[in-house]
Design an enzyme around this catalytic site. Structure first.
Site, PDB file in Angstrom:
ATOM      1  N   ASP A 152       0.863  -1.173   0.000  1.00  0.00           N
ATOM      2  CA  ASP A 152       0.000   0.000   0.000  1.00  0.00           C
ATOM      3  C   ASP A 152       0.907   1.233   0.000  1.00  0.00           C
ATOM      4  OD1 ASP A 152      -2.246   1.699   0.358  1.00  0.00           O
ATOM      5  OD2 ASP A 152      -3.247   0.124   1.512  1.00  0.00           O
TER       6      ASP A 152
ATOM      7  N   ASP B 243      -2.764   4.705  -2.552  1.00  0.00           N
ATOM      8  CA  ASP B 243      -3.744   5.416  -1.737  1.00  0.00           C
ATOM      9  C   ASP B 243      -4.056   6.799  -2.310  1.00  0.00           C
ATOM     10  OD1 ASP B 243      -5.020   5.193   1.043  1.00  0.00           O
ATOM     11  OD2 ASP B 243      -4.040   7.147   1.197  1.00  0.00           O
TER      12      ASP B 243
ATOM     13  N   GLU C  62      -6.144   4.266  -6.235  1.00  0.00           N
ATOM     14  CA  GLU C  62      -7.428   4.598  -5.616  1.00  0.00           C
ATOM     15  C   GLU C  62      -7.840   5.982  -6.110  1.00  0.00           C
ATOM     16  OE1 GLU C  62      -9.473   4.998  -1.163  1.00  0.00           O
ATOM     17  OE2 GLU C  62      -7.448   5.721  -1.509  1.00  0.00           O
TER      18      GLU C  62
ATOM     19  N   HIS D 255     -11.333  -2.040   3.328  1.00  0.00           N
ATOM     20  CA  HIS D 255     -11.279  -1.687   4.749  1.00  0.00           C
ATOM     21  C   HIS D 255     -11.996  -0.372   5.075  1.00  0.00           C
ATOM     22  CE1 HIS D 255      -8.259   0.592   2.730  1.00  0.00           C
ATOM     23  NE2 HIS D 255      -8.095   1.371   3.792  1.00  0.00           N
ATOM     24  N   ASP D 256     -12.468   0.336   4.046  1.00  0.00           N
ATOM     25  CA  ASP D 256     -13.186   1.597   4.271  1.00  0.00           C
ATOM     26  C   ASP D 256     -14.695   1.436   4.095  1.00  0.00           C
ATOM     27  OD1 ASP D 256     -10.775   3.021   4.562  1.00  0.00           O
ATOM     28  OD2 ASP D 256     -10.636   3.399   2.407  1.00  0.00           O
TER      29      ASP D 256
HETATM   30  C1  NOJ Z   1      -7.780   5.912   1.691  1.00  0.00           C
HETATM   31  C2  NOJ Z   1      -7.604   4.741   2.599  1.00  0.00           C
HETATM   32  O1  NOJ Z   1      -8.190   3.606   2.017  1.00  0.00           O
HETATM   33  C3  NOJ Z   1      -8.185   5.120   3.927  1.00  0.00           C
HETATM   34  O2  NOJ Z   1      -8.263   4.027   4.814  1.00  0.00           O
HETATM   35  C4  NOJ Z   1      -7.355   6.238   4.506  1.00  0.00           C
HETATM   36  O3  NOJ Z   1      -7.944   6.700   5.697  1.00  0.00           O
HETATM   37  C5  NOJ Z   1      -7.235   7.403   3.529  1.00  0.00           C
HETATM   38  N1  NOJ Z   1      -6.993   6.999   2.187  1.00  0.00           N
HETATM   39  C6  NOJ Z   1      -6.120   8.305   3.938  1.00  0.00           C
HETATM   40  O4  NOJ Z   1      -4.885   7.657   3.749  1.00  0.00           O
END
Ligand code: NOJ
Length: 542
Positions: A98, A199, A241, A317-318
């Site tokens: 990541d 990210d 992302e 995970h989000d």
């Molecule tokens: C996206 C990530 O998936 C998330 O978990 C994170 O809080 C934010 N970016 C900031 O890095």
């Protein structure tokens, strides 16, 4: 399009903090991942996207990195990391790191230096601005609530943070910053990783003074530079992302000829159960409308063509767990978990499975904010409470969308703490671990796990899944999502009834074979077929 290893691969995402603890501190670790590599090999995945394992003060659970070339103590050591890479390799599993480079932790040595004084050689590594009329420089907001500017007493200026105030944004305009990042990426490439998940990569080129943050003017220049300075030509997989991507933007990122990324995560479907408009965000709930889901996913299936590549996912995970979000986590738990697996894994693109999805793990509802761990959730709660929102409404939103839902510990068996830890878990274990766990899934040949395993095997066996044309069936009831995949004269029909009621589908041609299903459909033939609640199948038709 030149064929690459990730075109027929399936990626499994691990959130290390919640996967497996081996030393009893209640926090997952690298040894825990190594311990379960055989399980993942059995599932059949090709690569692991490893959420951040770098040194971090954990303001945002590792997405705030204080040293990119050191491992978080709770997770283990660099030796453990090297062992994970080589043990993965022995099983044909690559490790995708990541890459969190929009921001660092405020404890990163660069930021510690940067905030010391305006002349510091690291000052320009971050984004500093003067106050305007004694106020924040402008209206930029943090994803984690409030202003994106934090005042720093020492030098009397504000720094930018698009996430928490302990995650200062790096200044990508600074060539030295970019070079440091590329050197760090090469450090990991030399260790033998299989690629990078990037990210919020669409935020790195910004014009803060004009309040431009996403897909900024130099984003493609930077990614092309990064590609040639690091992974370019090395057969490594990269996935960006990009919350703000449209298909046109996705092609810019992922057209192989442009030498940027292998693919991106687009999030258009993820926003379908929220209200849109001024001041609205994911916490403002509305129910999913299935026709919209069909329309959005089908648009992405057809529009990239040969000029880009899709990633396929329901979870990470989000995000809340799909079986609780758009499925049914009570009476149709097993059926709806399998339905979403079949629906997604028959599409074109690289599928991602988030830990626990393959056994149908569910959301974990809380009744009070004291049970929440996640910074985004807690900040939102406090902000909206102050604005006058009712507690019940906020808890309802958190239970539907909060990130802790996905982060409860992996459910391995029905022992204490689901076999995740012998200590006190850092986040509550879902009590349904007694019923929903890996052990039980492995013992039952008809489990959700084996549906995922079969879907992965099918992808390896059939080029149709990887390369076939996609065609949505439009003449169906709203609740039925049905599409064809067509390749070299062969046609498969995928059908899924996303509802608790039966609905009929007309199958015009004769049925040759059932490929996979979540009910027994030995009787299926052409004509009108009634799909039962959450029924899904794939058939080969003439
Ligand atoms: C996206 C990530 O998936 C998330 O978990 C994170 O809080 C934010 N970016 C900031 O890095």
């Amino acid at each position: 399009m030149e064929k690459k290893w990730w075109h027929n691969s399936v990626v499994y995402q691990i959130y290390p903090r919640s996967f497996q603890d081996t030393d009893g501190d209640g926090i997952g670790d690298l040894k825990g991942i190594i311990q379960h590599l055989d399980y993942l090999e059995n599932l059949g995945i090709d690569a692991i996207w490893l959420s951040p394992v770098y040194q971090s003060p954990n303001d945002d659970n590792g997405y705030d990195i204080s040293d990119y070339e050191a491992i978080m103590k709770e997770f283990g050591s660099m030796e453990d990391m090297e062992c994970l890479i080589s043990e993965g390799k022995n099983r044909g599993i690559k490790i995708i790191m990541d890459l969190v480079v929009n921001h660092t932790s405020d404890e990163h040595a660069w930021f510690v230096e940067s905030r010391k004084n305006k002349e510091n050689k690291y000052r320009d590594y971050y984004v500093w601005r003067d106050a305007v009329n004694g106020e924040v420089p402008n209206g930029l907001r943090s994803t984690f609530s409030g202003t994106a500017w934090e005042f720093d007493e020492t030098t009397g200026q504000y720094f930018l943070h698009l996430f928490s105030k302990r995650q200062p944004d790096l200044n990508w305009e600074n060539q030295k910053v970019r070079q440091e990042i590329y050197d760090m990426m090469n450090f990991w490439i030399d260790k033998g990783v299989g690629g990078f998940r990037m990210d919020v990569i669409d935020l790195i080129s910004k014009v803060p003074d004009k309040e431009i943050t996403g897909n900024g003017p130099k984003i493609h220049e930077y990614l092309q530079e990064m590609n040639s300075a690091t992974f370019g030509g090395k057969d490594l997989m990269t996935v960006g992302e990009t919350w703000g991507a449209t298909p046109e933007i996705a092609k810019l990122y992922s057209n192989p000829e442009r030498k940027e990324l292998s693919m991106i995560f687009q999030f258009e479907h993820v926003g379908l159960d929220q209200e849109h408009g001024e001041g609205k965000d994911k916490w403002d709930l509305r129910p999913l409308n299935v026709p919209e889901l069909k329309q959005v996913l089908s648009k992405w299936q057809v529009s990239l063509g040969n000029d880009g590549w899709n990633s396929l996912f329901w979870n990470n995970h989000d995000l809340p767990r799909i079986v609780s979000r758009w499925g049914n986590d009570t009476i149709y738990h097993e059926k709806s978990a399998k339905l979403f697996a079949i629906l997604l894994h028959m599409m074109k693109g690289t599928p991602y499975i988030y830990q626990g999805e393959e056994i149908g793990m569910t959301n974990y509802p809380i009744s009070d904010i004291s049970e929440a761990e996640d910074i985004e959730t807690i900040n939102m709660y406090n902000e909206r409470l102050a604005l006058g929102f009712a507690k019940e409404t906020l808890i309802e939103s958190i239970n539907a969308k909060g990130r802790d839902n996905a982060r409860t510990p992996m459910q391995w068996d029905n022992s204490t703490n689901a076999g995740f830890t012998t200590g006190t878990p850092w986040l509550h274990v879902n009590p349904n671990a007694k019923e929903i766990n890996v052990k039980k899934n492995l013992e039952n040949p008809d489990s959700i796990f084996y549906t995922y395993k079969k879907l992965i095997t099918l992808r390896k066996q059939h080029d149709l899944i990887v390369w076939g044309e996609y065609e949505l069936l439009t003449d169906t009831p709203n609740e039925i999502f049905a599409y064809k995949r067509i390749f070299n004269g062969e046609t498969w029909l995928v059908a899924a009834n996303i509802s608790t009621e039966p609905h009929s589908l007309y199958i015009p041609t004769s049925v040759k074979e059932t490929i996979i299903s979540n009910y027994d459909i030995s009787e299926i033939s052409s004509g009108t077929f009634q799909l039962r609640p959450y029924e899904a199948f794939v058939i080969r038709i003439l």
